[in-house]
Design an enzyme around this catalytic site. Structure first.
Site, PDB file in Angstrom:
ATOM      1  N   ASP A 304       0.905  -1.054  -0.077  1.00 35.50           N
ATOM      2  CA  ASP A 304       0.062  -0.017   0.187  1.00 35.50           C
ATOM      3  C   ASP A 304       0.697   1.244  -0.049  1.00 35.50           C
ATOM      4  O   ASP A 304       1.998   1.153   0.780  1.00 35.50           O
ATOM      5  CB  ASP A 304      -0.709  -0.105   1.151  1.00 35.50           C
ATOM      6  CG  ASP A 304      -1.769   1.317   1.296  1.00 35.50           C
ATOM      7  OD1 ASP A 304      -2.569   1.432   0.442  1.00 35.50           O
ATOM      8  OD2 ASP A 304      -1.659   2.070   2.417  1.00 35.50           O
ATOM      9  N   GLU A 358       1.369  -0.317  -5.026  1.00 39.03           N
ATOM     10  CA  GLU A 358       0.088   0.480  -5.119  1.00 39.03           C
ATOM     11  C   GLU A 358       0.833   1.779  -5.252  1.00 39.03           C
ATOM     12  O   GLU A 358       1.203   2.569  -4.160  1.00 39.03           O
ATOM     13  CB  GLU A 358      -1.043   0.429  -4.295  1.00 39.03           C
ATOM     14  CG  GLU A 358      -2.066   1.193  -4.399  1.00 39.03           C
ATOM     15  CD  GLU A 358      -2.362   2.715  -3.677  1.00 39.03           C
ATOM     16  OE1 GLU A 358      -2.597   3.692  -4.281  1.00 39.03           O
ATOM     17  OE2 GLU A 358      -1.916   2.572  -2.532  1.00 39.03           O
TER      18      GLU A 358
END
Length: 634
Positions: A304, A358
């Site tokens: 993330d 990401e």
């Protein structure tokens, strides 16, 4: 997972190279005793506190290992399911309670203690899956990811999250029917606030208690594998929350976070950044990645907020002085080195892991090997493609011709990385509206636009990801505290959309042209990228054999075109294989049912052309009828 402590363990941990540090730090069985080891170099004193001593720490002092910055204690009367924390005396004499950073189990929020887990081992049954994975090639294979939040996919009768075991019984057949190859779960590590969706963590090694036990989660993953579904989890090394029982100021001073508050603070999220240059933090985080891959058999990690790690000024207001590194730019060199090290270690132990970044930045070489100066991931989310596509799709079709480049631009940079095309949870919250509700027009046009969007995603090079609810046209935004609107299946348009996506995925699986050459320029060829007046895009996708290619026509307006000329590279006959405007999908049934013969007249820079009917707000896909196929048709 139990492991005796050795001098090598201590040395490697402090060198930042103990990639299995969870096997000796934290809580473990040590014969008839229970052993505790915690890193707290600044503490004056560390004690074990729990119900067994009224949380006072009395009688359960830990001993500091010589020159190790580690505290150790072993006690005979600590049983499974016992709650505990470390009672730490800071350098200034203050005392406070902290959860175990390496705890394998934590209490259900709002309670915050660590819990002695059950030491019963789980017996895995996914050996066949592991053998298949060892032979797999994700770059040249179908990869369809269903992203979900376990707490809100479905809820029980009291509107509480369902268990991992119930999730296994209901989710797996559903995902199989849809044709997904993998599921991706929003973070499963223990977190105190539901509204963070798991992205602000307090216990990195403890699966959240919201859905059951450690072995319940292993059962869920095992069942996914036994049904040939891979499992990816979101993993959050970019920041951690400031809750008092967590990692912040763990031993009275900055330990896991940067000591410099300018580097530590993430003001946008109200969280703290890990100190990536500290060896012990590297051991903690890399071991955590290995822990999920080894102990839970997960098949990959979606890392993330990579941009928040690699930029020193990710969310710093313009009014504040910018941080720079020793080269005078804004890159966090320690974070980049950490990510490179992370990927090197993961692929050393798990060569077939999916390590997905990401990353919203334009930092190059994210999916290139570290040996060539890259960051070392094997996939990257294409945030630019997603933003451009949704911006384009939200336009009324009459205005799309002035924004044609939003759809052509992605092919200018697509081959720079191994991209995944994501339509994720982040795009359907915080007032952004659901995918269906983003679409312009009346109800029919909204569904036609959404079918077109999904079709375009499926034929665009790159692997695919869709967030839960998108498959049947959730009308309202995702709500983390409620289940999806399953009653929408009772309505024809929503049921037809689900059927459409199921058939689209089947088509994808059966067409090597749509996945074998996702990352090689020979797999894509524009026929007409410039028809902005009609908002029509025409291109070819090719497979490894480069013969059995697909001819793809996307019409982003509600106009039907008859006897529409399309250039084709080779003479012969062509037939329509797929059309998103079919009546069974909720469309107007403007299909091409006949065989199309090519004409020896050049068009679109090709030597031949065919004449077709172009359906409204739709994608239609053609294939040349080869001689063997013609014989079968006769």
């Amino acid at each position: 997972m139990t492991k005796q402590i050795s001098e090598e363990d201590v040395y490697l941990f402090h060198q930042g190279t103990h990639y299995f540090s969870y096997q000796f730090l934290g809580c473990h069985r040590d014969g008839v005793k229970t052993r505790f080891v915690v890193w707290a170099p600044h503490a004056k004193k560390v004690e074990l506190a729990g119900d067994f001593n009224d949380w006072s720490g009395k009688g359960y002092a830990l001993t500091k290992l010589d020159n190790a910055e580690l505290w150790y204690g072993s006690f005979p009367d600590i049983q499974e399911n016992t709650r505990y924390k470390y009672r730490i005396t800071a350098p200034n004499g203050d005392t406070f309670l902290k959860a175990d950073p390496y705890a394998f189990r934590a209490e259900l929020r709002p309670l915050t203690a660590s819990v002695i887990p059950s030491w019963k081992q789980y017996m895995w049954g996914d050996q066949e899956w592991e053998l298949l994975k060892a032979e797999s090639d994700p770059y040249h294979s179908p990869l369809l990811i269903y992203e979900l939040h376990a707490g809100s996919w479905k809820r029980d009768d009291q509107n509480l999250p369902i268990s991992y075991r119930v999730l296994a019984s209901q989710l797996i057949p559903y995902v199989k029917e849809l044709g997904y190859t993998h599921i991706e779960l929003l973070p499963l590590a223990e977190h105190p606030l539901d509204a963070s969706w798991g992205y602000q963590i307090t216990s990195y090694y403890a699966p959240t208690s919201r859905h059951g036990s450690i072995n319940d989660l292993k059962y869920f993953i095992d069942q996914c594998h036994q049904h040939q579904i891979g499992v990816i989890i979101d993993w959050v090394p970019g920041h951690f929350c400031k809750d008092d029982h967590g990692l912040r100021q763990f031993d009275g001073e900055a330990l896991y976070e940067y000591k410099d508050p300018k580097k530590a603070e993430k003001p946008l999220w109200g969280t703290l950044t890990f100190d990536y240059g500290k060896p012990e933090v590297q051991s903690f985080l890399i071991s955590n990645a290995i822990y999920w891959l080894k102990e839970f058999h997960v098949d990959g990690l979606r890392v993330d907020a990579v941009a928040s790690m690699t930029s020193l000024n990710f969310d710093r207001p313009d009014s504040e002085e910018k941080l720079v590194n020793s080269f005078g730019n804004e890159l966090n060199l320690e974070a980049i080195a950490f990510l490179q090290k992370l990927n090197e270690v993961v692929f050393h132990y798990f060569p077939k892991a999916l390590m997905m970044a990401e990353d919203s930045s334009d930092l190059p070489l994210i999916t290139h090997p570290t040996s060539k100066g890259g960051i070392g991931f094997n996939f990257k989310w294409n945030m630019g493609w997603m933003n451009d596509l949704l911006k384009y799709m939200e336009l009324d079709p009459i205005y799309r011709k002035w924004h044609h480049q939003l759809l052509t631009f992605s092919m200018m940079y697509h081959y720079s990385e191994n991209f995944v095309l994501p339509l994720s949870h982040d795009e359907v919250v915080h007032g952004k509206k659901s995918l269906l509700n983003k679409m312009p027009g009346d109800q029919w046009q909204q569904f036609a636009n959404l079918r077109l969007l999904y079709g375009y995603m499926m034929v665009h090079p790159g692997k695919k990801l869709l967030f839960m609810g998108g498959e049947f046209g959730q009308y309202i935004e995702w709500r983390f505290q409620q289940a999806l609107d399953w009653h929408l299946f009772d309505y024809p348009f929503h049921h037809a959309l689900f059927h459409y996506l199921t058939e689209l995925h089947k088509f994808y699986h059966h067409q090597p042209s749509l996945y074998q050459l996702d990352y090689h320029p020979s797999g894509f060829q524009w026929i007409d990228p410039d028809n902005h007046e009609q908002s029509i895009f025409i291109f070819i996708r090719k497979a490894l054999d480069l013969e059995n290619h697909l001819l793809i026509v996307c019409n982003f307006t509600p106009v039907v075109y008859y006897d529409f000329n399309i250039g084709v590279p080779t003479p012969g006959t062509y037939r329509e294989l797929f059309n998103s405007d079919a009546a069974c999908y909720g469309g107007s049934d403007q299909n091409n049912t006949e065989i199309h013969f090519s004409f020896p007249e050049g068009w679109h820079g090709q030597d031949q052309h065919i004449k077709i009917k172009v359906p409204p707000l739709a994608i239609c896909i053609f294939q040349q009828v080869l001689e063997s196929t013609e014989e079968e048709l006769e």
